[in-house]
Design an enzyme around this catalytic site. Structure first.
Site, short mmCIF file in Angstrom:
data_model
loop_
_atom_site.label_atom_id
_atom_site.label_comp_id
_atom_site.label_asym_id
_atom_site.label_seq_id
_atom_site.Cartn_x
_atom_site.Cartn_y
_atom_site.Cartn_z
N TRP A 68 30.83 42.73 31.81
CA TRP A 68 29.94 41.74 32.44
C TRP A 68 30.41 40.32 32.20
CZ3 TRP A 68 24.21 43.67 31.25
CH2 TRP A 68 23.92 44.73 32.12
N HIS A 126 42.02 41.19 26.49
CA HIS A 126 41.77 40.91 27.91
C HIS A 126 42.56 39.67 28.34
CE1 HIS A 126 39.78 39.84 31.63
NE2 HIS A 126 39.42 41.11 31.69
N GLU A 145 45.77 46.26 33.55
CA GLU A 145 45.10 45.19 34.30
C GLU A 145 46.13 44.14 34.74
OE1 GLU A 145 40.67 45.23 33.72
OE2 GLU A 145 41.47 43.62 32.50
N GLY A 150 40.01 39.45 39.44
CA GLY A 150 39.08 38.34 39.67
C GLY A 150 39.20 37.66 41.02
N GLY A 161 35.07 44.40 36.66
CA GLY A 161 34.52 43.08 36.35
C GLY A 161 33.45 42.70 37.35
P1 PGA Z 1 37.60 42.08 38.25
O1 PGA Z 1 37.79 41.93 36.68
O2 PGA Z 1 37.09 43.49 38.48
O3 PGA Z 1 36.58 41.04 38.61
O4 PGA Z 1 38.91 41.86 38.89
C1 PGA Z 1 38.42 42.93 35.94
C2 PGA Z 1 38.63 42.46 34.54
O5 PGA Z 1 38.79 41.24 34.34
O6 PGA Z 1 38.62 43.27 33.61
#
Ligand code: PGA
Length: 254
Positions: free
Chosen positions: A13, A97, A166, A172, A235
């Site tokens: 979140w 992250h 990731e 994002g 995310g």
């Molecule tokens: P996102 O974020 O799904 O908004 O791309 C993923 C994350 O940052 O773990």
């Protein structure tokens, strides 16, 4: 809850929502909606300020933290020592992250992996390159991230670790594009090989590999079907609870 054979959906979140009331409402909503689901295990990582209260109402949906601090307690203004986190018993800890990577050395990430395991929380190690390049430098980036993070992890604990691939370019609002299932599958195989080499084992290391980077309602089904991952880290698409529930339902029904 047994997460062994289940597809894992972790919601990060980040700094949302604005109030505890809304966080509780959203958590309750998902928990009720998925109460009978059998094939998916859902984890929500709320902002740390809501963690204690959310943990109290958590039954079917598990709770995780978004980061750990490397000190147990002490004179660290504004930080939350890992002993306080340990007392809340989060089932999972997101580590490394990319949004925190600028403040986090590979060395610290390695410490956090061991802290998570020591406090009984399964680490979710985030790895991934900033960019893809023709010379395949992105593979060495990922290899280094994994090798440092696993430096002090004994073989018998590897099964408790999750790695989330990731790629920064797919995360994002500034995401360039979605990663394709082929791109994800290549890295899943690569990660298993890197971890296998580290522990000099020919059998497939038992760790779970997730994918994160703009996972949403449109791509979650084919990510589950075609990319070889054991779960996803979501995310922004986890913030609208109706949509998030629909995503979980899609994977439950595959
Ligand atoms: P996102 O974020 O799904 O908004 O791309 C993923 C994350 O940052 O773990």
């Amino acid at each position: 809850m047994n997460t062994k054979e289940k597809f894992i959906v972790i919601a990060n979140w980040k700094a949302n929502p604005d109030s505890f009331l809304l966080a509780k409402k959203n958590f309750d909503f998902i928990q009720k909606k998925i109460s009978k689901f059998k094939k998916v295990s859902v984890v929500i990582c709320p902002p740390i300020i809501f963690l204690q209260s959310i943990k109290k109402i958590s039954k079917k949906v598990l709770v995780g933290v978004q980061d750990l601090f490397i000190e147990p307690n002490g004179p660290f203004t504004g930080r939350v020592g890992y002993e306080s986190i340990a007392s809340l018993k989060p089932s999972f800890s997101i580590i490394g992250h990319s949004e925190l990577r600028n403040n986090d050395s590979l060395e610290n990430i390695s410490k956090k992996m061991n802290i998570a395991l020591d406090i009984g929380s399964r680490p979710v190690l985030c790895v991934g390159e900033e960019k893809r390049d023709e010379k395949l430098n992105y593979l060495s980036t990922i290899k280094e991230q994994i090798e440092t993070a696993f430096k002090n992890i004994p073989k018998n604990l590897v099964k408790d670790v999750l790695i989330a691939y990731e790629p920064v370019w797919a995360i994002g609002k500034n995401a360039e594009r979605d990663a394709t299932p082929e791109e994800i599958r290549e890295i899943v195989i690569f990660i298993r090989r890197v971890v296998g080499d580290l522990y000099a084992t020919k059998s497939i290391p038992p760790l779970k590999i997730l994918y994160g980077g703009s996972v949403n309602m449109k791509n979650i089904s084919y990510i589950k079907k075609d990319s070889g991952v054991d779960g996803v880290l979501v995310g922004s698409a986890s913030l609208n609870q109706k949509d998030f529930y629909e995503m979980i339902k899609l994977v439950e029904n595959i």
